[in-house]
Design an enzyme around this catalytic site. Sequence first.
Site, PDB file in Angstrom:
ATOM      1  N   PRO A   1       0.793  -1.225   0.000  1.00 50.95           N
ATOM      2  CA  PRO A   1       0.000   0.000   0.000  1.00 50.95           C
ATOM      3  C   PRO A   1       0.832   1.285   0.000  1.00 50.95           C
ATOM      4  O   PRO A   1       1.867   1.361   0.665  1.00 50.95           O
ATOM      5  CB  PRO A   1      -0.832  -0.099   1.282  1.00 50.95           C
ATOM      6  CG  PRO A   1      -0.207  -1.164   2.090  1.00 50.95           C
ATOM      7  CD  PRO A   1       0.464  -2.090   1.141  1.00 50.95           C
ATOM      8  N   ASN A   2       0.338   2.222  -0.755  1.00 50.24           N
ATOM      9  CA  ASN A   2       0.881   3.591  -0.846  1.00 50.24           C
ATOM     10  C   ASN A   2       2.181   3.703  -1.636  1.00 50.24           C
ATOM     11  O   ASN A   2       2.649   4.814  -1.896  1.00 50.24           O
ATOM     12  CB  ASN A   2       1.078   4.211   0.544  1.00 50.24           C
ATOM     13  CG  ASN A   2      -0.237   4.397   1.258  1.00 50.24           C
ATOM     14  OD1 ASN A   2      -1.177   4.919   0.648  1.00 50.24           O
ATOM     15  ND2 ASN A   2      -0.331   3.943   2.478  1.00 50.24           N
TER      16      ASN A   2
ATOM     17  N   ARG B   1       5.079  12.452  -3.016  1.00 50.37           N
ATOM     18  CA  ARG B   1       5.097  13.155  -1.718  1.00 50.37           C
ATOM     19  C   ARG B   1       6.247  12.600  -0.875  1.00 50.37           C
ATOM     20  O   ARG B   1       6.811  11.561  -1.184  1.00 50.37           O
ATOM     21  CB  ARG B   1       3.790  12.877  -0.951  1.00 50.37           C
ATOM     22  CG  ARG B   1       2.625  13.747  -1.391  1.00 50.37           C
ATOM     23  CD  ARG B   1       1.484  13.588  -0.401  1.00 50.37           C
ATOM     24  NE  ARG B   1       1.986  13.745   0.981  1.00 50.37           N
ATOM     25  CZ  ARG B   1       1.363  13.273   2.064  1.00 50.37           C
ATOM     26  NH1 ARG B   1       0.232  12.633   1.940  1.00 50.37           N
ATOM     27  NH2 ARG B   1       1.872  13.456   3.265  1.00 50.37           N
TER      28      ARG B   1
ATOM     29  N   TYR C   1      11.295   9.015   1.425  1.00 47.26           N
ATOM     30  CA  TYR C   1      11.294   7.937   0.422  1.00 47.26           C
ATOM     31  C   TYR C   1      12.007   8.284  -0.892  1.00 47.26           C
ATOM     32  O   TYR C   1      11.950   7.509  -1.837  1.00 47.26           O
ATOM     33  CB  TYR C   1       9.845   7.520   0.119  1.00 47.26           C
ATOM     34  CG  TYR C   1       9.123   7.000   1.339  1.00 47.26           C
ATOM     35  CD1 TYR C   1       9.573   5.863   2.006  1.00 47.26           C
ATOM     36  CD2 TYR C   1       7.998   7.659   1.845  1.00 47.26           C
ATOM     37  CE1 TYR C   1       8.922   5.393   3.138  1.00 47.26           C
ATOM     38  CE2 TYR C   1       7.340   7.190   2.961  1.00 47.26           C
ATOM     39  CZ  TYR C   1       7.802   6.061   3.622  1.00 47.26           C
ATOM     40  OH  TYR C   1       7.166   5.593   4.741  1.00 47.26           O
TER      41      TYR C   1
ATOM     42  N   ASN D   1       8.076  -5.516  -0.776  1.00 49.99           N
ATOM     43  CA  ASN D   1       7.998  -4.374   0.133  1.00 49.99           C
ATOM     44  C   ASN D   1       6.516  -4.269   0.482  1.00 49.99           C
ATOM     45  O   ASN D   1       5.724  -3.746  -0.298  1.00 49.99           O
ATOM     46  CB  ASN D   1       8.491  -3.084  -0.544  1.00 49.99           C
ATOM     47  CG  ASN D   1       8.438  -1.905   0.439  1.00 49.99           C
ATOM     48  OD1 ASN D   1       7.875  -2.025   1.531  1.00 49.99           O
ATOM     49  ND2 ASN D   1       9.018  -0.773   0.033  1.00 49.99           N
TER      50      ASN D   1
ATOM     51  N   ALA E   1       3.069  -0.642   4.864  1.00 51.61           N
ATOM     52  CA  ALA E   1       2.665  -0.678   6.281  1.00 51.61           C
ATOM     53  C   ALA E   1       2.124  -2.038   6.702  1.00 51.61           C
ATOM     54  O   ALA E   1       2.116  -2.353   7.895  1.00 51.61           O
ATOM     55  CB  ALA E   1       1.629   0.410   6.541  1.00 51.61           C
TER      56      ALA E   1
ATOM     57  N   HIS F   1       3.979  -4.351   9.198  1.00 54.64           N
ATOM     58  CA  HIS F   1       3.979  -4.246  10.651  1.00 54.64           C
ATOM     59  C   HIS F   1       2.818  -4.959  11.329  1.00 54.64           C
ATOM     60  O   HIS F   1       2.821  -5.124  12.534  1.00 54.64           O
ATOM     61  CB  HIS F   1       3.989  -2.759  11.056  1.00 54.64           C
ATOM     62  CG  HIS F   1       4.997  -1.968  10.287  1.00 54.64           C
ATOM     63  ND1 HIS F   1       6.336  -2.279  10.300  1.00 54.64           N
ATOM     64  CD2 HIS F   1       4.859  -0.912   9.420  1.00 54.64           C
ATOM     65  CE1 HIS F   1       6.985  -1.434   9.491  1.00 54.64           C
ATOM     66  NE2 HIS F   1       6.108  -0.605   8.944  1.00 54.64           N
TER      67      HIS F   1
ATOM     68  N   GLU G   1      12.496  -9.616   2.108  1.00 55.50           N
ATOM     69  CA  GLU G   1      11.752  -8.421   2.547  1.00 55.50           C
ATOM     70  C   GLU G   1      12.619  -7.193   2.294  1.00 55.50           C
ATOM     71  O   GLU G   1      13.795  -7.188   2.680  1.00 55.50           O
ATOM     72  CB  GLU G   1      11.445  -8.560   4.048  1.00 55.50           C
ATOM     73  CG  GLU G   1      10.777  -7.354   4.657  1.00 55.50           C
ATOM     74  CD  GLU G   1      10.633  -7.442   6.176  1.00 55.50           C
ATOM     75  OE1 GLU G   1      11.044  -8.465   6.788  1.00 55.50           O
ATOM     76  OE2 GLU G   1      10.128  -6.471   6.762  1.00 55.50           O
TER      77      GLU G   1
ATOM     78  N   HIS H   1      12.790  -2.690   2.286  1.00 49.83           N
ATOM     79  CA  HIS H   1      12.167  -1.400   2.616  1.00 49.83           C
ATOM     80  C   HIS H   1      13.068  -0.283   2.143  1.00 49.83           C
ATOM     81  O   HIS H   1      14.297  -0.395   2.220  1.00 49.83           O
ATOM     82  CB  HIS H   1      11.970  -1.260   4.126  1.00 49.83           C
ATOM     83  CG  HIS H   1      11.035  -2.282   4.668  1.00 49.83           C
ATOM     84  ND1 HIS H   1       9.685  -2.199   4.512  1.00 49.83           N
ATOM     85  CD2 HIS H   1      11.283  -3.451   5.314  1.00 49.83           C
ATOM     86  CE1 HIS H   1       9.122  -3.269   5.057  1.00 49.83           C
ATOM     87  NE2 HIS H   1      10.085  -4.044   5.540  1.00 49.83           N
ATOM     88  N   ILE H   2      12.437   0.775   1.690  1.00 49.90           N
ATOM     89  CA  ILE H   2      13.208   1.922   1.202  1.00 49.90           C
ATOM     90  C   ILE H   2      13.873   2.624   2.402  1.00 49.90           C
ATOM     91  O   ILE H   2      15.054   2.936   2.393  1.00 49.90           O
ATOM     92  CB  ILE H   2      12.265   2.904   0.463  1.00 49.90           C
ATOM     93  CG1 ILE H   2      11.596   2.182  -0.711  1.00 49.90           C
ATOM     94  CG2 ILE H   2      13.016   4.146  -0.001  1.00 49.90           C
ATOM     95  CD1 ILE H   2      10.401   2.918  -1.302  1.00 49.90           C
TER      96      ILE H   2
ATOM     97  N   ARG I   1      12.873   4.452  12.711  1.00 46.90           N
ATOM     98  CA  ARG I   1      11.701   5.332  12.630  1.00 46.90           C
ATOM     99  C   ARG I   1      10.791   5.106  13.840  1.00 46.90           C
ATOM    100  O   ARG I   1      11.241   4.609  14.864  1.00 46.90           O
ATOM    101  CB  ARG I   1      10.990   5.075  11.291  1.00 46.90           C
ATOM    102  CG  ARG I   1      11.886   5.440  10.102  1.00 46.90           C
ATOM    103  CD  ARG I   1      11.165   5.235   8.785  1.00 46.90           C
ATOM    104  NE  ARG I   1       9.979   6.074   8.677  1.00 46.90           N
ATOM    105  CZ  ARG I   1       9.070   5.940   7.705  1.00 46.90           C
ATOM    106  NH1 ARG I   1       9.235   4.997   6.765  1.00 46.90           N
ATOM    107  NH2 ARG I   1       8.012   6.715   7.663  1.00 46.90           N
TER     108      ARG I   1
HETATM  109  O1  CA2 Z   1      10.374   2.110   3.937  1.00 47.62           O
HETATM  110  C1  CA2 Z   1       9.567   1.403   3.347  1.00 47.62           C
HETATM  111  O2  CA2 Z   1       9.799   0.914   2.276  1.00 47.62           O
HETATM  112  C2  CA2 Z   1       8.189   1.172   3.930  1.00 47.62           C
HETATM  113  O3  CA2 Z   1       7.817  -0.153   3.643  1.00 47.62           O
HETATM  114  C3  CA2 Z   1       7.260   2.155   3.282  1.00 47.62           C
HETATM  115  C4  CA2 Z   1       5.860   2.132   3.866  1.00 47.62           C
HETATM  116  C5  CA2 Z   1       5.879   2.249   5.351  1.00 47.62           C
HETATM  117  O4  CA2 Z   1       4.568   2.100   5.869  1.00 47.62           O
HETATM  118  C6  CA2 Z   1       6.788   1.212   5.970  1.00 47.62           C
HETATM  119  O5  CA2 Z   1       6.820   1.422   7.353  1.00 47.62           O
HETATM  120  C7  CA2 Z   1       8.194   1.328   5.420  1.00 47.62           C
HETATM  121  C8  CA2 Z   1       4.979   3.300   3.380  1.00 47.62           C
HETATM  122  C9  CA2 Z   1       5.032   3.572   1.955  1.00 47.62           C
HETATM  123  C10 CA2 Z   1       4.336   4.870   1.764  1.00 47.62           C
HETATM  124  O6  CA2 Z   1       4.835   5.424   0.625  1.00 47.62           O
HETATM  125  C11 CA2 Z   1       4.661   6.762   0.408  1.00 47.62           C
HETATM  126  C12 CA2 Z   1       5.280   7.266  -0.694  1.00 47.62           C
HETATM  127  C13 CA2 Z   1       5.178   8.592  -0.977  1.00 47.62           C
HETATM  128  C14 CA2 Z   1       4.424   9.414  -0.188  1.00 47.62           C
HETATM  129  C15 CA2 Z   1       3.792   8.892   0.925  1.00 47.62           C
HETATM  130  C16 CA2 Z   1       3.897   7.560   1.225  1.00 47.62           C
END
Ligand code: CA2
Length: 538
Positions: free
Chosen positions: A9-10, A17, A22, A73, A76, A79, A97, A99-100, A106
């Site tokens: 997701p996202n 953003r 990220y 990836n 969220a 978690h 697994e 993550h960026i 965090r």
């Molecule tokens: O660091 C990562 O790759 C995460 O998996 C990214 C997730 C976050 O919930 C994990 O804790 C760590 C969130 C991705 C949200 O991506 C966005 C990208 C641009 C703007 C807002 C959110």
Amino acid sequence: MKILLVNGPNLNMLGKRDPKQYGSFTLADVEKLFKERAAELGFEAECFQSNHEGEIVQKLHEARETAAGIVINAGAFTHYSYAIRDAIDVTGLPVMEVHISNIHERESFRHTSVIRAVCVGQIAGFGIKSYTMGLEQLVNDFILKKTPVTKPAETESKNDSLQQCRRDINDIDAQLIDLFAKRLRVSERVAKAKGESGGAIYDAARENVVISNARGKVSTQDGDAVESFLRTIMRVSRERQYDMLSSQRQNQNATAILPSVAAGSLENVRRVAYGGKVGSYSEKAARTFFPDAALEPAWSFADACKSLTEQKVDAVVLPLANTTGGPVDTVYQLLQQKLFIARYADIPVEHCVAALPGATLADIKCVVSHPQALSQCSNKINACGWVQESIENTAYAPKYILDKGDVSIAAICSRSAAEQAGLVILEENACNTTCNQTRFIVVTRELIVTPDASRVSIIMQLPHRHGSLSSTLDVFTDKGLNLASICSQPVPDKPWEYAFFVDIDAPALDSAAICALCQLSYELPRLQIMGWYGSTTK
Ligand code: CA2
């Protein structure tokens, strides 16, 4: 066979953003790079992104037939999605697994990955490179080299090691700390609001509602633990609020809890009453406190206090407690009237056994003294099998024997009282210990706080609720205050109700002590300051 890349997701919002967290690359950039690197490694890559948990689960199921390995990836979902965790597990494939961002640096809720245990590894914090690093690792170590896929989950289930438990506890604690700090901030806002409106900080009814709601949400087994936990955090939050208010209204607080502090000092004391007669320990103590005052013996401790309340004397000297015999109950009872302790001194006490001239130890069948002195000499009395008779004051015992004229009765009293009455001393120090001491106090009508004060004494009555005493004492602990003593006494005229007499080590008008006493004066049914005083060392 393909390598599947799954983004959760996202992640379709990448580049749109939050570049600080990220980066500025987009999902298309990630997928392009991933495909190129896979091709270099000799694999075709399939890329998939979804914001829906079920779709990701579905895709993972399908990959069983089509993929050699997976890079994921999960966003969220990482978690908290046990559904994705289980779906990864059922693929039976090596899953990496990625993550960026570095999730471990965090917010605490991101420190936990529920999929970690079913993946072959985790790469986090290298930006877009996390994807290619994860891919390379997956291909080289788990597909080409065909390293047998041992996921942490397998070893873990055999051995849910202490280490893992500790990691889990650390993660949970980190979340609790985060939340508690947030809760404190809200408490501070409450304190501000109450400071303006003058509202009470302690609202027992509201706390009880919070607790019964919480109990309703957990199993019966956890109910008590949850209540203790909540009561503790509510107490600490209240303390924060009182601290804030008290720094705003320090002087107001002091006057709220301290009855009018007498400007005068003990230097103006001219007449002093004590219980007993010349030669008594009380007389000796009174002389220690007031070398130049006129000393007036009173028949009983109560009579001495009566002279004080009737303004016939300026102060009274009373024994409060003994190192062997414990508290002098009658004095504690008398202190429950509005009287104040203005000073204390610990005085060594040595009782002797004295009898009529001509008597020997072998003649003695009975001993007479104050119950405290009898108990301080209990070893000797019991060993000799003497019958005990009690009298109002140790100093009255010699006269009693003279009046009786009986050689089989001995007095337990001070050497000076025995000698003044002309008795002979049969045994020098009859006390159970060689370090027997009595604490004497100076009692006044007003509160006199001298600059050398080191101890505050209070009387408190607690609500009849479980944990009441311990949570009250915790207020002192939280403020770093040391309790010098605590004892309970029945409340006169209130059957089965008890008052606690507590001594706290604190310099005169110490702000932490004022704050604690102020808090308790709001929260307890009764809190009375008995004195804030220093000691006259012998
Ligand atoms: O660091 C990562 O790759 C995460 O998996 C990214 C997730 C976050 O919930 C994990 O804790 C760590 C969130 C991705 C949200 O991506 C966005 C990208 C641009 C703007 C807002 C959110």
